[in-house]
Motif scaffolding. Structure first.
Motif, PDB file in Angstrom:
ATOM      1  N   UNK A   2       0.803  -1.225   0.000  1.00 49.43           N
ATOM      2  CA  UNK A   2       0.000   0.000   0.000  1.00 49.43           C
ATOM      3  C   UNK A   2       0.836   1.275   0.000  1.00 49.43           C
ATOM      4  N   UNK A   3       2.138   1.175   0.195  1.00 49.26           N
ATOM      5  CA  UNK A   3       2.992   2.367   0.105  1.00 49.26           C
ATOM      6  C   UNK A   3       3.173   2.816  -1.338  1.00 49.26           C
ATOM      7  N   UNK A   4       2.972   1.919  -2.246  1.00 47.46           N
ATOM      8  CA  UNK A   4       3.104   2.265  -3.658  1.00 47.46           C
ATOM      9  C   UNK A   4       1.863   3.037  -4.101  1.00 47.46           C
ATOM     10  N   UNK A   5       2.039   4.096  -4.885  1.00 41.25           N
ATOM     11  CA  UNK A   5       0.872   4.898  -5.295  1.00 41.25           C
ATOM     12  C   UNK A   5      -0.114   4.124  -6.185  1.00 41.25           C
ATOM     13  N   UNK A  38      -4.750  -0.768  -8.120  1.00 40.97           N
ATOM     14  CA  UNK A  38      -4.759  -2.231  -8.203  1.00 40.97           C
ATOM     15  C   UNK A  38      -5.817  -2.828  -7.275  1.00 40.97           C
ATOM     16  N   UNK A  39      -6.022  -2.208  -6.113  1.00 36.02           N
ATOM     17  CA  UNK A  39      -7.083  -2.660  -5.213  1.00 36.02           C
ATOM     18  C   UNK A  39      -8.460  -2.497  -5.832  1.00 36.02           C
ATOM     19  N   UNK A  40      -8.631  -1.421  -6.585  1.00 32.14           N
ATOM     20  CA  UNK A  40      -9.904  -1.218  -7.283  1.00 32.14           C
ATOM     21  C   UNK A  40     -10.100  -2.277  -8.358  1.00 32.14           C
ATOM     22  N   UNK A  41      -9.022  -2.617  -9.068  1.00 34.48           N
ATOM     23  CA  UNK A  41      -9.101  -3.683 -10.078  1.00 34.48           C
ATOM     24  C   UNK A  41      -9.436  -5.012  -9.404  1.00 34.48           C
ATOM     25  N   UNK A  42      -8.861  -5.253  -8.234  1.00 33.87           N
ATOM     26  CA  UNK A  42      -9.161  -6.482  -7.490  1.00 33.87           C
ATOM     27  C   UNK A  42     -10.658  -6.573  -7.193  1.00 33.87           C
ATOM     28  N   UNK A  43     -11.262  -5.465  -6.828  1.00 35.40           N
ATOM     29  CA  UNK A  43     -12.705  -5.487  -6.542  1.00 35.40           C
ATOM     30  C   UNK A  43     -13.496  -5.839  -7.802  1.00 35.40           C
TER      31      UNK A  43
END
Length: 119
Positions: free
Chosen positions: A70-73, A78-83
């Motif tokens: 999560x430190x990476x911008x 990517x979390x949104x893509x995971x959803x």
């Protein structure tokens, strides 16, 4: 005239860290729930294939990896893509769609909190 407006302070000592922790916690809980959901989904829906189980495990691993990054911008995107991928996995079983909707709403709230705190 009062001069330039100061940005609103959140009251947090380190707002960036707090928001990162929220995102990491959200993804970690999602990964854990996905792994724990495999057996009940198999019991409720006997037609859950090996590919579906593999997809759930892959999504859980991806969520855990992203939680640590999560430190990476780009990790928020990517979390949104995971959803979105979890929502698409609803094509394999209806219960995955339900989990996808729940976690998409939770992720949307985390994004909202991020926007409010960081601006």
């Amino acid at each position: 005239m009062t001069g330039p407006e100061q940005p609103r302070r959140s009251g947090l000592r380190n707002p960036e860290r707090s928001v990162r922790s929220l995102g990491a916690a959200t993804l970690s809980i999602e990964a854990l729930v996905l792994l724990l959901a495999i057996q009940p989904i198999r019991v409720v829906g006997a037609n859950l294939s090996g590919a579906a189980i593999g997809t759930v495990v892959a999504l859980a691993v991806l969520g855990a990896v992203l939680a640590g990054m999560m430190r990476r911008p780009w990790a928020w995107h990517a979390g949104t893509v995971l959803q979105g991928l979890l929502l698409l996995s609803g094509l394999l079983h209806w219960s995955l769609l339900v989990l996808g909707i729940i976690f998409a709403l939770v992720w949307g709230y985390a994004l909202h909190v991020r926007r409010v705190i960081l601006g």
